[in-house]
Structure formats: C-alpha cells, structure tokens
Design an enzyme around this catalytic site. Structure first.
Site, PDB file in Angstrom:
ATOM      1  N   HIS A 157       0.817  -1.216   0.000  1.00 61.40           N
ATOM      2  CA  HIS A 157       0.000   0.000   0.000  1.00 61.40           C
ATOM      3  C   HIS A 157       0.855   1.273   0.000  1.00 61.40           C
ATOM      4  O   HIS A 157       1.959   1.307   0.538  1.00 61.40           O
ATOM      5  CB  HIS A 157      -0.944   0.006   1.199  1.00 61.40           C
ATOM      6  CG  HIS A 157      -0.245   0.026   2.532  1.00 61.40           C
ATOM      7  ND1 HIS A 157       0.233   1.173   3.110  1.00 61.40           N
ATOM      8  CD2 HIS A 157       0.058  -0.972   3.398  1.00 61.40           C
ATOM      9  CE1 HIS A 157       0.786   0.901   4.272  1.00 61.40           C
ATOM     10  NE2 HIS A 157       0.699  -0.412   4.479  1.00 61.40           N
ATOM     11  N   ASP A 158       0.329   2.290  -0.652  1.00 61.63           N
ATOM     12  CA  ASP A 158       0.911   3.646  -0.665  1.00 61.63           C
ATOM     13  C   ASP A 158       2.264   3.719  -1.361  1.00 61.63           C
ATOM     14  O   ASP A 158       3.007   4.686  -1.151  1.00 61.63           O
ATOM     15  CB  ASP A 158       1.047   4.205   0.761  1.00 61.63           C
ATOM     16  CG  ASP A 158      -0.297   4.359   1.447  1.00 61.63           C
ATOM     17  OD1 ASP A 158      -1.005   5.323   1.139  1.00 61.63           O
ATOM     18  OD2 ASP A 158      -0.647   3.491   2.273  1.00 61.63           O
ATOM     19  N   GLY A 194       5.147  -1.351   1.817  1.00 61.34           N
ATOM     20  CA  GLY A 194       4.367  -0.123   1.824  1.00 61.34           C
ATOM     21  C   GLY A 194       5.208   1.134   1.887  1.00 61.34           C
ATOM     22  O   GLY A 194       6.283   1.162   2.488  1.00 61.34           O
TER      23      GLY A 194
END
Length: 274
Positions: free
Chosen positions: A120-121, A138
């Site tokens: 994520h991100d 992430g």
C-alpha cells in the site's frame, strides 16, 4: 470491445473504448478502465482502481485490493492509480492504501513481471522495470526508469532513485541514490553505466554523474562534506538531483562496497601526494 460472457463486471465500472476482458475476470465497482486495456482471464480489478489507456493485466493479477494492514477499515475510500501503457504480468498483487483518500500509484510505461508485489501507498514512477518475485513494501518510492532484478525485498519507506539498477536477491533496507548500481552483495559498486548510456546520457553527463558517485562513496568523506564538495563545482541537474535525493534521506543511504571504498580512498591519497 470484446468481453467474455463469464467476466463479472460491476454496473459501476467505467470501461473505455476497445477494452478486452477475458474469462472469469472480475471488475468491481468504482473502477475506471482506460481505452484499449486488456484484462486477462481470472484477473481482478478491485474497487477504487483506475487503469490508464492501453494497460495490459495478465492472468490472475490482483490490482487495487484491500491492503495487508491492521489499520484498514472496510469502507475506506482509497485509490490505486495506474498510468498508461503499463504491463502487469501474471499473479502480480497491488494493494490500495489503508488511509482515507490515500493512494497507491504506478506510472506509465512500467513493467511489473510475474509475482511482483506492491504494498500500500507505494509510488512507482514512469518507465520502471521490476522483475519476477520482487516484493515492494508499503510507502516505498521508486523513481523513473529504475530497474529492479528478481527476488528483491524492499523495506517500508525506502526510496530507489532515478535510473538506479538493483541486482537480484538483494534485501534493501536503505535508500539507493539515483544513477547507482546496487550489486548482489548489497553494496553500491558505482554508476549504472549501461542504464545511463541506454537513456541517452551524453559522455560528459555520464562523467559528471560518475564523479559525483565516486566523491560520495569512495573518497572516505562523511555525507555532509561529500555533498559540499560535489556542489562546490558546476554540475548538471542530474547531479543536483543525486545530491538532493541523498540530503532528503530518512532511512540512510546504502553503503559502498568496502573493498572499492578502500581502494578509492587510497587512490585519492596518492593523487594528493603527487
């Protein structure tokens, strides 16, 4: 538009022109599929995902799924955005942010080979190549035209600079500056010479980048003094980016190969004595 009758497509999905979707593919709600995209069999485009024009998503890939993060709450609206002309090969997994309004982003003309994972991100630039089985944790940032070999593990919040090259099976726990070559030993061993040449950098520009890398990694200087010495002379925007990238590090910079560093320091002392 060619959509296989077994594909499951939400009424809330927005499909562009001339999209091809294979058997048993799943396209969830709140998705945008750009013109000319190809979605292979058994691939899933999860909600809040945008694919730019002419992307290709191969068998079993999972794009924009909920993140592997304890903080994620069902119903959180967070996006996965993929640029144009990007290829996502078999069984790639890309997760959206756990944070409201957050974003996982992959640029244009990027190639993610089979079984790559993007947490994520992450922020992946344009023209990046990531080879098979590499796992990107992430919040990692990978700048334009970087090349990552297979079976690499990258720690959260690390950064990989523009046109950097990383050898296979490396565990990356610190930042890799632009234009550098990170060997399989886990150490910087010089500039990404082949990558710079293929990118069309002039001999003069390559020489300037090589000099900056040598000054920072192989002169026995601390980071502050090395950057000061690099910027004391006229330099290109590329060298300026090299300096700015290092100055902004929070995780630290991957070290040089100790043997090459010792050799570089010895050669520099000899030059001073002449």
């Amino acid at each position: 538009m060619a959509i296989h009758p077994t594909a499951v497509i939400s009424p809330g999905a927005e499909l562009g022109r001339e999209v091809e979707i294979g058997p048993y593919a799943v396209i969830e709600d709140h998705t945008v599929i750009g013109d000319g995209c190809f979605i292979d069999a058994h691939a899933k485009i999860a909600r809040y995902t945008e694919l730019g024009p002419r992307c290709r998503v191969y068998l079993g890939a999972l794009v924009g799924e909920e993140p592997q993060d304890h903080r994620f709450q069902p119903g959180t609206v967070a996006w996965t955005r993929i640029g144009s002309d990007t290829t996502i090969r078999e069984y790639v997994t890309i997760h959206r942010s756990p944070f409201e309004g957050g974003e996982t982003r992959v640029g244009s003309h990027t190639l993610l080979m089979a079984f790559v994972h993007l947490g994520h991100d992450v922020r992946i630039g344009d023209g990046v190549t990531i080879a098979n089985q590499t796992a990107v944790s992430g919040h990692v940032v990978i700048e334009d035209r970087a090349v990552l070999s297979g079976f690499i593990l990258i720690h959260q919040f690390c950064r990989i600079g523009t046109l950097a090259m990383i050898g296979a099976r490396v565990i990356v726990t610190q930042d890799v500056p632009p234009y550098c070559l990170l060997a399989e030993s886990g150490h910087i061993c010089g500039p990404n010479t082949v990558g710079l040449r293929r990118a069309g950098f002039s001999p003069e520009l390559r020489t300037g980048i090589r000099r900056a890398i040598k000054t920072y990694f192989y002169r026995g200087l601390n980071s502050h003094n090395a950057l000061a010495e690099i910027t004391a002379e006229p330099h290109s925007p590329e060298v300026a980016h090299f300096v700015e990238f290092i100055a902004a590090t929070e995780r630290g910079i991957v070290p040089a190969d100790p043997q090459l560093a010792a050799l570089g320091t010895h050669e520099h002392h000899q030059e001073q004595e002449k």
